[in-house]
Design an enzyme around this catalytic site. Structure first.
Site, mmCIF file in Angstrom:
data_model
loop_
_atom_site.group_PDB
_atom_site.id
_atom_site.type_symbol
_atom_site.label_atom_id
_atom_site.label_comp_id
_atom_site.label_asym_id
_atom_site.label_seq_id
_atom_site.Cartn_x
_atom_site.Cartn_y
_atom_site.Cartn_z
ATOM 1 C CG ASP A 54 -16.493 73.771 -37.367
ATOM 2 O OD1 ASP A 54 -16.767 72.604 -37.003
ATOM 3 O OD2 ASP A 54 -15.390 74.316 -37.134
ATOM 4 C CE1 TYR A 113 -14.088 74.297 -46.179
ATOM 5 C CE2 TYR A 113 -12.207 72.862 -46.547
ATOM 6 C CZ TYR A 113 -13.465 73.087 -46.009
ATOM 7 O OH TYR A 113 -14.102 72.089 -45.303
#
Lengths: 262, 262
Positions: A54, A113
């Site tokens: 994003d 992540y």
């Protein structure tokens, strides 16, 4: 004829409108495709990413592939050529020629992540684009213990923002780590999972911070997973602190399969 | 009546047109003065800085003073009030009430500047605003040895860019250190001096890099100092890598007076 290249890249996401090409927006995919189209003197080259980060999200180990038309360019030369054409917020780290049955999205076995949270009362100016901010007391050991309940195979519907297109929300969480960096006054969250749902890491971090702050009980995770309801955790941590750290294409190494017999 | 506050601050310089107020430009001084004027409901407050950092230059320990009109605000409350009004690229670290004979510029005994250079072939996206860039081979030990010739009291005219207003260019260099950070592939330069001339650190770093790269002999420093001629070193390292690290108002500590009997 075309050659498939697999390339590993890092980018600072704070001046990009995310990875995926969007009309009239500066994106990572758009920037790389524009450079490749220059190299081919106008032939369109489509870049596939391992996932769409994003706006504001960073990458240390994003992986892409593309099919480059024409003659073979040695991987090292491709690395140099692309880096020479990149803006300063993108760098390619590694370049390989791969078989056409390799696909950067379908061939992954998992992703890693990392999320960084600054606990400073007022944000350190040098970290404002690279950490989430939680200026409240947190008990890291509580977060460490609660995080263990995420391990294993679950339906992660409660941690998926609407907007994702994937129906099957069952994933396997291989590794979770929550550590304090006292010198930096930060908490670092690491997650290795077979795949991540939309905003999943940012929702997980928001939930764990609430547990660390005492707003939720330490044993809340199994209940939330079972509820399969996004309304259970309303917060989403800021994009700023999130880094796509590594994408796995081999078996997830043993050391990253925490206490799991998988 | 007014109270003099001494405050220590950090800022990320990359989106400021330097420290000093300039019409229609975003500056550090202008940002702080605007906040203070809000606090006084319109009374002008002038901010004095220990030195004027250029556009793009950062600070970890810049020091300012100002005279705040009206009643005493406790230093902790002043710190909180100002931090609440600052943009995310400025943070105040420390606040003190000082005597009116303290002056942030005239009372200093020395300053510490740090300069970071990335040796990466292609810049790390996360460092592009915070390091200079020198993608060439350097011999750090050569730079370390050459840097020792800067220690002591010299006329530093050869290292002063035109544009400075100060005629007397004699300064005392107390401490110079050149170290390699192998993990980060960086060279870190530290300089503690009684005072710095315009662009002095950036010119010194450019010269030392030329020595490290073998473009200049290792014993060039005494000759350049003696020449008192800015043309001797034509390069100036980028503003990006420069940090105002600390301002001294006490005697320079012994550990920072390197091999000098001063």
């Amino acid at each position: 004829m075309s050659i498939r290249y697999k390339m590993t890249m890092a980018y600072d996401g704070h001046l990009f409108h995310g990875f995926q090409t969007q009309r009239n927006q500066r994106t990572v995919q758009g920037t790389v495709e524009a450079a490749l189209t220059k190299m081919t003197k106008g032939k369109e080259v489509i870049v596939q990413g391992s996932g769409r980060t994003d706006a504001g999200v960073h990458a240390l180990g994003q992986v892409i592939h593309f099919d480059y038309p024409g003659n073979i360019i040695p991987p090292k030369r491709m690395l140099f050529a692309l880096n020479s054409m990149m803006p300063l917020d993108i760098v390619f780290r590694k370049s390989e020629i791969v078989n056409k049955n390799f696909h950067v999205r379908y061939s992954t076995t998992g992703k890693w992540y990392r999320y960084r949270v600054s606990l400073d009362k007022f944000t350190n100016p040098f970290k404002r684009f690279y950490t989430g901010h939680y200026p409240y007391p947190v008990d890291v050991s509580k977060m460490q213990r609660a995080a263990q309940d995420l391990l294993g195979t679950h339906d992660f519907t409660s941690f998926a923002a609407s907007g994702g297109q994937i129906k099957n929300k069952i994933r396997t969480m291989y590794y979770v780590n929550v550590q304090e960096d006292k010198k930096e006054n930060e908490v670092i969250f690491d997650f290795i999972c077979s795949g991540f749902l939309y905003n999943m890491v940012r929702i997980l971090v928001a939930m764990l911070l609430e547990i660390g702050n005492g707003k939720r009980p330490i044993n809340d995770v199994p209940r939330i997973i079972k509820a399969k309801n996004r309304q259970e955790v309303r917060e989403t941590a800021q994009a700023n602190g999130l880094f796509l750290y590594h994408v796995f294409y081999e078996d997830i190494p043993k050391k990253h399969r925490q206490d799991l017999d998988l």
